[in-house]
Write an enzyme that holds these catalytic residues in place. Structure first.
Site, PDB file in Angstrom:
ATOM      1  N   GLU A 253      45.913  53.169  36.697  1.00 18.32           N
ATOM      2  CA  GLU A 253      44.659  51.976  37.225  1.00 18.32           C
ATOM      3  C   GLU A 253      43.423  52.946  37.533  1.00 18.32           C
ATOM      4  OE1 GLU A 253      44.709  48.383  37.591  1.00 18.32           O
ATOM      5  OE2 GLU A 253      42.736  49.227  37.012  1.00 18.32           O
ATOM      6  N   ASP A 257      39.759  52.980  35.413  1.00 16.57           N
ATOM      7  CA  ASP A 257      38.498  52.605  36.192  1.00 16.57           C
ATOM      8  C   ASP A 257      37.440  53.545  36.003  1.00 16.57           C
ATOM      9  OD1 ASP A 257      40.073  50.220  36.710  1.00 16.57           O
ATOM     10  OD2 ASP A 257      40.272  50.531  38.719  1.00 16.57           O
ATOM     11  N   SER A 450      42.080  44.673  33.912  1.00 20.63           N
ATOM     12  CA  SER A 450      41.552  45.979  34.586  1.00 20.63           C
ATOM     13  C   SER A 450      40.748  46.561  34.156  1.00 20.63           C
ATOM     14  CB  SER A 450      43.094  46.949  34.878  1.00 20.63           C
ATOM     15  OG  SER A 450      43.529  46.576  35.942  1.00 20.63           O
TER      16      SER A 450
END
Lengths: 533, 144
Positions: A253, A257, A450
């Site tokens: 994650e 990002d 995400s």
């Protein structure tokens, strides 16, 4: 530094992880923190007390009583601290009541002091870890004082725990191969993101409730893309910290990002706020980012969430108020809308019936980000539909059970009991047409909503750079743009196992995915409020 | 998530709480501002108008010290005062008992039993207290 005689610490002998392959040496100057557990003053009495507590016979001691009776002996603490200083280690924290001393030092120094050979290993299930074999050595004088040294290797709890968590979380290595994968730059090109700007002068804040990044991976990634390395700073909230482990963890994650934001807007500063995954940690991370007078983010990206029904009212209110503050300060917040379709619950135990909006995406003060699947031929999108890989993830989206329809949304939807609809916008999210990223030394293709929050965050940094002022509270602006401006490419096909896409706003893809250049033009030409407060 | 109670939280366990204070002015006023599309406030303006009243911050800090808690940090802009104390002290102050749990996936967390009661001296100025409950709240949305 005194080279003394060392004895093995009882119980510290580590066996190799079955099937793990050594990769190589660690960077000797990398700094680690290790925690030394010290013996209690009165171990037998403590065990009896704890047994009594566990059996429901709480006999409460004052803090002082506890520290005096069961804490570490101050002489033991002093001995450990002296040992640390004599050996070139920094004492980060020493607590008599916790019976711990936290020491910091380089890989090289810690290896020498504790007589261990640390190395990087590849785990048979994927990922890498810092490992050691054999015992830890301490000076004879400390052998009875120190009960354990933790943190030299990072293989144990983290791996199995996070892997199991990740199954729940839906991060899984697909048996299927992706049909296609794209760098975030390619996605930006396919969506016609503004060119000639890099987001310079903007700071994008990213909230992370776990995981970490390694600068070496980021350097490699951006170098491979032919981009400058963006400035990335880690901000610690409530003792959360940048703590990379392996690619099947929350590192996926964190890296997704950072890499998506940085590839779309390489001129930005990225501030990553690491906090524990509790309501306290989440709320504190949001308020820390919103009111950060050092980094001053103009955009915040959040790819963590849970179904609305799983939050307490106190948490929903506190977080929504923090987002309201962001809106008032001109900070745009993007939140992933969820990866489990209209249900928003992963299949399995604990799934609740019915449809659920995901929070924080359902806060009216953030932009909820849904997902699409793209088909690309000759570097152009030939088809784009709702992300729904049957049985394997679909975009979240639906209607809040908490927040009423905001004024700015009444022009596009008024159904579902007068509640806020999500998402507001969308972008490519299917792992089958996912984003090529680098996580803990490995190339991965990752999707999920995400990816959409940082994609929009990066785009917004470009817009802010072009416009010379922040987009700010985005929803009234985005919903106020004339459809004829073409700022959004409307997604009209597909469903999320609860709601269907169709012309105009829908609860799968919101207003649509961006057409970056037209979005910029439409925002630039809109009338600006000039009245004073 | 199914979780099993393991036992009471150890009374000496160090706990840090985030106390969320009420805003100085009603937030409806802020919402009206947003509805009118007025230009953004600076962080300083926001803190002065809609942050916590420094007097309220001082009140919470004084309460904390009087009850043997440490003040870790205070931010009027974030409307947050972070306090530290032992599980035993905090459970008593907030009228609850703290219990340790383990969920099926092995995650350990702590949760209070019943409702958290804000002490009378603070009821006027405190909106919510976070940190007694450490259940994991969010899932990440990345899929590989």
């Amino acid at each position: 530094m005194a080279e003394q005689q060392r004895v093995p610490l009882p119980g510290s002998d580590k066996q190799p992880v079955r099937g793990a392959e050594p990769i190589g040496d660690l960077y000797p100057a990398e700094r680690l923190e290790v925690t030394l557990q010290l013996r209690p003053r009165d171990g037998h009495e403590l065990a009896a007390r704890v047994d009594g507590l566990a059996a429901g016979r709480p006999e409460i001691l004052s803090r002082e009583e506890f520290g005096q009776q069961f804490g570490a002996d101050p002489a033991d603490l002093a001995a450990v601290e002296a040992f640390a200083r004599d050996n070139g280690l920094v004492v980060v924290d020493a607590s008599a009541s916790k019976r711990t001393v936290v020491l910091s030092g380089t890989v090289a120094r810690l290896s020498a002091v504790f007589g261990v050979a640390l190395a990087a290993y590849a785990h048979p299930d994927g990922g890498t870890f810092r490992g050691r074999q054999g015992p830890i050595y301490v000076p004879p004088a400390l052998a009875n004082i120190v009960q354990g040294v933790f943190g030299l290797d990072d293989r144990p709890a983290a791996r199995s725990h996070l892997r199991r968590l990740s199954d729940l979380d839906g991060i899984q290595i697909l048996a299927k191969r992706p049909r296609a994968s794209f760098s975030p730059i390619q996605i930006g090109q396919l969506y016609d993101f503004p060119t000639g700007v890099t987001g310079q002068g903007q700071c994008v804040g990213i909230i992370e409730l776990g995981g970490g990044f390694r600068t070496a991976d980021l350097k490699t990634y951006f170098q491979q893309l032919g981009l400058p390395m963006p400035t990335v700073v880690a901000v610690s909230v409530d003792h959360g910290r940048n703590q990379p482990t392996g690619p099947n963890s929350a590192d996926a994650e964190v890296m997704l990002d950072i890499e998506v934001v940085g590839a779309v807007a390489p001129g930005v500063k990225i501030a990553v706020y690491f906090a524990p995954n509790t309501d306290q940690g989440f709320i504190d991370a949001i308020t820390a980012a919103v009111h950060d007078t050092v980094n001053r983010p103009s955009v915040i990206s959040i790819s963590w969430g849970a179904p609305e029904v799983q939050w307490t009212q106190a948490s929903l209110t506190a977080m929504d108020q923090a987002f309201q503050a962001a809106a008032a300060l001109g900070v745009t917040v993007y939140c992933a809308a969820g990866d489990n379709g209209a249900s928003d619950f992963p299949p399995g135990p604990g799934q609740q019936p019915g449809n659920h909006a995901d929070f924080p995406a359902s806060s009216p003060h953030v932009v909820g980000c849904g997902g699409t699947t793209i088909t690309v031929t000759n570097n152009a999108i030939t088809n784009e539909v709702v992300w729904n890989d049957t049985g394997d993830g679909a975009t979240g989206g639906g209607f809040s059970a908490v927040f009423p329809t905001p004024t700015w949304q009444t022009t596009v939807q008024s159904g579902q009991g007068g509640k806020r609809g999500v998402p507001d916008v969308s972008g490519d999210a299917s792992p089958l047409t996912g984003y090529a990223v680098r996580v803990d030394g490995q190339s991965e293709v990752i999707g999920g909503t995400s990816a959409v929050a940082p994609l929009w965050a990066g785009l917004t940094a470009l817009l802010n750079n072009k416009l010379g002022k922040p987009l700010g509270f985005a929803n009234p602006v985005l919903y106020g743009l004339a459809p004829s401006a073409g700022a959004f490419f409307d997604i009209t096909q597909g469903n999320n196992n609860g709601f269907n896409a169709g012309p105009g706003w829908d609860a799968c893809t919101g207003l649509g995915r961006p057409d970056g250049a037209k979005l910029l033009a439409a925002i630039a030409s809109r009338p600006v409020a000039v009245s004073a407060p | 998530m199914a979780a099993r109670a393991i036992g009471p939280t150890h009374p000496d366990e160090h706990i840090e709480l985030s106390v969320l204070l009420k805003p100085r002015r009603p937030l409806d006023e802020l919402e009206a501002r947003l509805d009118q599309g007025l230009p953004p406030l600076t962080r300083e303006e926001y803190a002065a108008r809609y942050g916590a009243d420094p007097a309220d911050v001082a009140r919470v800090e004084a309460f904390a010290r009087a009850h043997g808690l440490q003040v870790i940090e205070s931010s009027p802009a974030r409307r947050t005062v972070r306090l530290a104390g032992t599980a035993g002290d905090l459970a008593a102050l907030f009228g609850t008992q703290l219990v340790e749990y383990q969920s099926e996936d092995g995650t350990r967390f702590r949760a209070p039993t019943g409702t958290i009661r804000i002490p009378d001296e603070l009821a006027e100025v405190v909106q919510a207290v976070f940190g007694l409950d450490t259940r994991p709240v969010a899932r990440r949305r990345a899929r590989g």
